[in-house]
Scaffold this motif. Structure first.
Motif, PDB file in Angstrom:
ATOM      1  N   ALA A 273      94.128 -20.966 -36.391  1.00 38.42           N
ATOM      2  CA  ALA A 273      95.581 -20.815 -36.481  1.00 38.42           C
ATOM      3  C   ALA A 273      96.008 -19.401 -36.091  1.00 38.42           C
ATOM      4  O   ALA A 273      97.033 -19.209 -35.417  1.00 38.42           O
ATOM      5  CB  ALA A 273      96.056 -21.142 -37.891  1.00 38.42           C
ATOM      6  N   LEU A 274      95.219 -18.401 -36.500  1.00 37.93           N
ATOM      7  CA  LEU A 274      95.540 -17.025 -36.121  1.00 37.93           C
ATOM      8  C   LEU A 274      95.321 -16.813 -34.626  1.00 37.93           C
ATOM      9  O   LEU A 274      96.156 -16.193 -33.952  1.00 37.93           O
ATOM     10  CB  LEU A 274      94.683 -16.050 -36.923  1.00 37.93           C
ATOM     11  CG  LEU A 274      94.918 -14.567 -36.632  1.00 37.93           C
ATOM     12  CD1 LEU A 274      96.338 -14.161 -36.970  1.00 37.93           C
ATOM     13  CD2 LEU A 274      93.922 -13.700 -37.399  1.00 37.93           C
ATOM     14  N   PHE A 275      94.196 -17.317 -34.083  1.00 37.11           N
ATOM     15  CA  PHE A 275      93.969 -17.241 -32.642  1.00 37.11           C
ATOM     16  C   PHE A 275      95.120 -17.897 -31.885  1.00 37.11           C
ATOM     17  O   PHE A 275      95.600 -17.386 -30.876  1.00 37.11           O
ATOM     18  CB  PHE A 275      92.659 -17.954 -32.263  1.00 37.11           C
ATOM     19  CG  PHE A 275      91.421 -17.248 -32.719  1.00 37.11           C
ATOM     20  CD1 PHE A 275      91.341 -15.873 -32.738  1.00 37.11           C
ATOM     21  CD2 PHE A 275      90.322 -17.976 -33.136  1.00 37.11           C
ATOM     22  CE1 PHE A 275      90.187 -15.214 -33.161  1.00 37.11           C
ATOM     23  CE2 PHE A 275      89.159 -17.338 -33.564  1.00 37.11           C
ATOM     24  CZ  PHE A 275      89.100 -15.960 -33.573  1.00 37.11           C
ATOM     25  N   PHE A 276      95.546 -19.051 -32.373  1.00 31.00           N
ATOM     26  CA  PHE A 276      96.612 -19.815 -31.725  1.00 31.00           C
ATOM     27  C   PHE A 276      97.913 -19.011 -31.710  1.00 31.00           C
ATOM     28  O   PHE A 276      98.606 -18.942 -30.692  1.00 31.00           O
ATOM     29  CB  PHE A 276      96.807 -21.135 -32.478  1.00 31.00           C
ATOM     30  CG  PHE A 276      97.830 -22.056 -31.879  1.00 31.00           C
ATOM     31  CD1 PHE A 276      97.502 -22.868 -30.805  1.00 31.00           C
ATOM     32  CD2 PHE A 276      99.114 -22.129 -32.402  1.00 31.00           C
ATOM     33  CE1 PHE A 276      98.444 -23.730 -30.255  1.00 31.00           C
ATOM     34  CE2 PHE A 276     100.062 -22.983 -31.866  1.00 31.00           C
ATOM     35  CZ  PHE A 276      99.719 -23.786 -30.786  1.00 31.00           C
ATOM     36  N   MET A 277      98.233 -18.394 -32.827  1.00 31.72           N
ATOM     37  CA  MET A 277      99.483 -17.641 -32.904  1.00 31.72           C
ATOM     38  C   MET A 277      99.454 -16.419 -31.980  1.00 31.72           C
ATOM     39  O   MET A 277     100.446 -16.118 -31.304  1.00 31.72           O
ATOM     40  CB  MET A 277      99.755 -17.211 -34.343  1.00 31.72           C
ATOM     41  CG  MET A 277     101.103 -16.527 -34.514  1.00 31.72           C
ATOM     42  SD  MET A 277     101.471 -16.092 -36.239  1.00 31.72           S
ATOM     43  CE  MET A 277     101.764 -17.706 -36.930  1.00 31.72           C
ATOM     44  N   THR A 329      97.785 -34.279 -40.344  1.00 27.76           N
ATOM     45  CA  THR A 329      98.890 -33.312 -40.279  1.00 27.76           C
ATOM     46  C   THR A 329      98.620 -32.071 -39.453  1.00 27.76           C
ATOM     47  O   THR A 329      99.547 -31.277 -39.241  1.00 27.76           O
ATOM     48  CB  THR A 329      99.293 -32.859 -41.706  1.00 27.76           C
ATOM     49  OG1 THR A 329      98.202 -32.124 -42.301  1.00 27.76           O
ATOM     50  CG2 THR A 329      99.650 -34.048 -42.579  1.00 27.76           C
ATOM     51  N   LEU A 330      97.393 -31.847 -38.986  1.00 24.68           N
ATOM     52  CA  LEU A 330      97.135 -30.616 -38.237  1.00 24.68           C
ATOM     53  C   LEU A 330      97.989 -30.528 -36.976  1.00 24.68           C
ATOM     54  O   LEU A 330      98.573 -29.468 -36.677  1.00 24.68           O
ATOM     55  CB  LEU A 330      95.649 -30.516 -37.876  1.00 24.68           C
ATOM     56  CG  LEU A 330      94.712 -30.065 -38.997  1.00 24.68           C
ATOM     57  CD1 LEU A 330      93.271 -30.087 -38.525  1.00 24.68           C
ATOM     58  CD2 LEU A 330      95.080 -28.675 -39.508  1.00 24.68           C
ATOM     59  N   LEU A 331      98.064 -31.603 -36.213  1.00 22.00           N
ATOM     60  CA  LEU A 331      98.864 -31.573 -34.974  1.00 22.00           C
ATOM     61  C   LEU A 331     100.336 -31.291 -35.251  1.00 22.00           C
ATOM     62  O   LEU A 331     100.913 -30.365 -34.659  1.00 22.00           O
ATOM     63  CB  LEU A 331      98.682 -32.872 -34.201  1.00 22.00           C
ATOM     64  CG  LEU A 331      97.496 -32.902 -33.231  1.00 22.00           C
ATOM     65  CD1 LEU A 331      97.200 -34.329 -32.783  1.00 22.00           C
ATOM     66  CD2 LEU A 331      97.782 -32.027 -32.017  1.00 22.00           C
ATOM     67  N   PRO A 332     101.006 -32.066 -36.124  1.00 21.64           N
ATOM     68  CA  PRO A 332     102.420 -31.737 -36.389  1.00 21.64           C
ATOM     69  C   PRO A 332     102.615 -30.352 -37.007  1.00 21.64           C
ATOM     70  O   PRO A 332     103.635 -29.697 -36.748  1.00 21.64           O
ATOM     71  CB  PRO A 332     102.872 -32.851 -37.346  1.00 21.64           C
ATOM     72  CG  PRO A 332     101.636 -33.503 -37.838  1.00 21.64           C
ATOM     73  CD  PRO A 332     100.600 -33.308 -36.798  1.00 21.64           C
ATOM     74  N   THR A 333     101.645 -29.897 -37.808  1.00 26.94           N
ATOM     75  CA  THR A 333     101.772 -28.565 -38.400  1.00 26.94           C
ATOM     76  C   THR A 333     101.738 -27.486 -37.320  1.00 26.94           C
ATOM     77  O   THR A 333     102.535 -26.531 -37.356  1.00 26.94           O
ATOM     78  CB  THR A 333     100.650 -28.319 -39.418  1.00 26.94           C
ATOM     79  OG1 THR A 333     100.737 -29.283 -40.469  1.00 26.94           O
ATOM     80  CG2 THR A 333     100.761 -26.920 -40.018  1.00 26.94           C
ATOM     81  N   PHE A 334     100.839 -27.605 -36.349  1.00 25.99           N
ATOM     82  CA  PHE A 334     100.761 -26.610 -35.285  1.00 25.99           C
ATOM     83  C   PHE A 334     101.976 -26.694 -34.359  1.00 25.99           C
ATOM     84  O   PHE A 334     102.422 -25.664 -33.828  1.00 25.99           O
ATOM     85  CB  PHE A 334      99.460 -26.778 -34.497  1.00 25.99           C
ATOM     86  CG  PHE A 334      98.309 -25.999 -35.075  1.00 25.99           C
ATOM     87  CD1 PHE A 334      97.807 -24.876 -34.440  1.00 25.99           C
ATOM     88  CD2 PHE A 334      97.741 -26.380 -36.293  1.00 25.99           C
ATOM     89  CE1 PHE A 334      96.755 -24.151 -34.977  1.00 25.99           C
ATOM     90  CE2 PHE A 334      96.683 -25.670 -36.839  1.00 25.99           C
ATOM     91  CZ  PHE A 334      96.191 -24.554 -36.186  1.00 25.99           C
ATOM     92  N   HIS A 335     102.515 -27.880 -34.157  1.00 25.65           N
ATOM     93  CA  HIS A 335     103.766 -27.994 -33.392  1.00 25.65           C
ATOM     94  C   HIS A 335     104.887 -27.248 -34.126  1.00 25.65           C
ATOM     95  O   HIS A 335     105.673 -26.519 -33.496  1.00 25.65           O
ATOM     96  CB  HIS A 335     104.136 -29.467 -33.200  1.00 25.65           C
ATOM     97  CG  HIS A 335     103.462 -30.111 -32.036  1.00 25.65           C
ATOM     98  ND1 HIS A 335     103.951 -30.013 -30.744  1.00 25.65           N
ATOM     99  CD2 HIS A 335     102.339 -30.861 -31.953  1.00 25.65           C
ATOM    100  CE1 HIS A 335     103.159 -30.682 -29.915  1.00 25.65           C
ATOM    101  NE2 HIS A 335     102.166 -31.207 -30.618  1.00 25.65           N
ATOM    102  N   ALA A 336     104.950 -27.440 -35.439  1.00 21.33           N
ATOM    103  CA  ALA A 336     105.973 -26.741 -36.221  1.00 21.33           C
ATOM    104  C   ALA A 336     105.728 -25.236 -36.204  1.00 21.33           C
ATOM    105  O   ALA A 336     106.682 -24.439 -36.108  1.00 21.33           O
ATOM    106  CB  ALA A 336     105.975 -27.266 -37.653  1.00 21.33           C
ATOM    107  N   LEU A 337     104.465 -24.826 -36.287  1.00 16.44           N
ATOM    108  CA  LEU A 337     104.143 -23.401 -36.232  1.00 16.44           C
ATOM    109  C   LEU A 337     104.611 -22.791 -34.916  1.00 16.44           C
ATOM    110  O   LEU A 337     105.131 -21.668 -34.883  1.00 16.44           O
ATOM    111  CB  LEU A 337     102.636 -23.215 -36.402  1.00 16.44           C
ATOM    112  CG  LEU A 337     102.119 -21.776 -36.538  1.00 16.44           C
ATOM    113  CD1 LEU A 337     102.684 -21.118 -37.787  1.00 16.44           C
ATOM    114  CD2 LEU A 337     100.587 -21.769 -36.590  1.00 16.44           C
TER     115      LEU A 337
END
Length: 531
Positions: A273-277, A329-337
């Motif tokens: 998640a940090l790498f993604f951000m 929920t990982l996919l929708p959570t990352f879309h929201a992020l």
């Protein structure tokens, strides 16, 4: 001898509260230190790609740095075998003192390493060597610490007691982010890249000294002392753990019924998640670290909450629920992020379609320098966090469309101008802090569900005489192989498919598959005696 055995048994049954606190604090602080050292590299992977690898392909260098991060995880199963067996042979306390010293020294050496510009190819070679030493040490640390705490905890409180140990990984990740953030704030970016990145590694000397001092005050596990007094120490814990089918079956159930799914949920929720951000959403380092620092601080108590809850309702339902929720929920959570962390980039990606049309031979090498125009185009868009479609161009050559603009061949200046004309901005212009932090808290809740009860479950799964060996290997195969290479595999999938969310299919599929195995085969262990 009867008096000694009775004394040990009585001590095993009744553990003074203050002594129990010392056990938890000492084991947890030492583990925080070891995880802190290990995660420093993960937090600085984006910088190591330019310091320790040749220039020319930023994407390939970043992926190589992630692969080096994964290499430290890959050797963890070996460390689990070596130090897990030592824990069953010579004791839990002695073993995690050894692993701590190895971890501390290798981390300090990372802070002293010369860069690629100074010694060439020896820079990544030495870096990998230090990462392997760190991986071996961590491979032996967790099993010893988890066993040590659980064997001190009174029945009915093992989930709660060991859940404090489970917070150490998140606490260490948070500590590494805060130390790095403090350094980034204290000096300019150029100074940080030149020398200040070494400071967090070198401070490990002080942390090593404090952790060793505290752990030296500990006594050996009462269950191990009783086994030693009664002559019940296993002479061959590795053979007994994996050569006997009844125990090997427990190892396989542990590996495929919980640790694989736990691993991908945990690493995706925090490190990827940090790498993604930072790498995909183009959020600057200070902002992304601040978001994660607040989110992890607020979410970390959930690990203890779910650990304590597992003492009441059981380990299995909480861990399986965490894997199922993670997969769903990982996919929708990352879309929201993405919407919260960089709304401008999300809006641009929705409004502006990007397609790369090339001949059928267009491929992307993860490590070689891009040569063809097609390679260069894919590298360019991946580097800027942009999804794109890949189409076949029968006429040959590369034709790229950015909205209504059509470009032939590859010219980076033309690509940048086309993106700017379409409204693209290279960095995040506005951030919804509250929304982004809430997503990090939700990811922390998933981590708490799968990870909070895990240490107690692992200890309860295996007999005391081979416990350290038996639980360490499946844990570190899952965490080391599937977890360590998750940032690399996920980033590679993003590049290969041209979709910034493609990497999430890796953890989603594994989490759901593990949940199914866990529902069918995972036993409930909370009421088992462990002595």
């Amino acid at each position: 001898m009867i008096f000694v055995d009775a004394s040990i048994a009585a001590r095993n049954r009744t553990v003074d509260k203050s002594r129990m606190r010392l056990v938890v604090v000492a084991a947890s602080l030492g583990t925080v230190f070891e995880w802190y050292d290990f995660f420093l590299y993960g937090s600085l992977a984006v910088f190591f790609s330019t310091l320790f690898y040749p220039s020319g392909n930023e994407t390939a260098a970043f992926l190589a740095s992630l692969a080096t991060f994964g290499a430290g995880f890959a050797v963890r199963p070996l460390g689990a075998l070596v130090f897990g067996a030592l824990g069953d042979l010579i004791g839990r306390k002695r073993t995690f003192l050894i692993t701590m010293v190895i971890m501390g020294l290798s981390t300090v050496f990372v802070g002293l390493l010369p860069t690629y510009a100074q010694i060439g190819v020896w820079a990544p070679v030495l870096l990998v060597a230090m990462r392997l030493a760190q991986g071996l040490a961590v491979g032996g640390e967790y099993g010893g610490a988890a066993t040590y705490v659980a064997e001190h905890a009174p029945p009915g409180q093992r989930g709660y007691a060991t859940s404090w140990l489970q917070t150490t990984a998140t606490a260490a990740f948070l500590l590494s982010l805060l130390v790095i953030l403090a350094c980034r704030v204290a000096v300019e970016d150029e100074a940080f890249r030149a020398w200040c990145w070494r400071i967090p590694f070198l401070t490990s000397v002080a942390l090593l000294a404090v952790s060793l001092y505290i752990r030296l005050k500990l006594e050996e596990s009462p269950i191990f002392e009783q086994m030693r007094a009664e002559g019940r120490i296993s002479p061959a814990p590795i053979r007994e753990s994996f050569g006997d089918w009844s125990n090997l079956k427990r190892v396989l159930i542990t590996l495929f019924g919980i640790t694989t799914g736990m691993t991908v949920v945990w690493y995706t929720s925090q490190f990827y998640a940090l790498f993604f951000m930072q790498g995909v959403l183009q959020v600057d380092y200070k902002t992304s670290c601040a978001i994660f620092a607040v989110g992890l601080t607020m979410g970390m108590p959930l690990i203890v909450l779910f650990g304590a809850l597992s003492d009441r309702v059981g380990r299995k339902p909480i861990m399986v629920a965490g894997m199922l929720l993670g997969g769903l929920t990982l996919l929708p959570t990352f879309h929201a992020l993405a919407e919260f962390a960089n709304p401008g980039l999300s809006a641009f990606s929705e409004q502006t379609k990007i397609n790369v049309s090339a001949d059928a031979d267009c491929t992307f090498s993860l490590f070689a320098k891009p040569i063809s125009d097609c390679d260069k185009a894919r590298n360019f868009f991946s580097r800027n966090g942009l999804s794109y479609g890949l189409m076949t161009n029968p006429a040959g050559g590369v034709v790229t469309t950015i909205g209504d603009t059509e470009l032939r061949g590859f010219d980076e200046v033309s690509y940048k101008n086309a993106l700017l004309s379409a409204g693209f901005r290279a960095t995040s212009g506005s951030v919804n802090y509250a929304g982004a932090i809430m997503m990090v808290i939700w990811l922390s809740a998933l981590t708490g569900m799968v990870y909070g009860p895990l240490a107690a479950f692992l200890v309860e799964m295996f007999p005391a005489r081979i416990r350290s060996t038996s639980l360490s290997l499946p844990y570190h195969i899952g965490v080391g192989i599937l977890g360590g290479f998750l940032p690399f595999v996920a980033s590679a999938l993003v590049v290969y498919y041209g979709n910034i969310f493609a990497g999430l299919w890796y953890p989603v599929v594994i989490a759901l598959a593990t949940a199914v195995v866990g529902i069918v085969f995972l036993p409930e262990t909370k009421d088992r005696a462990i002595d």
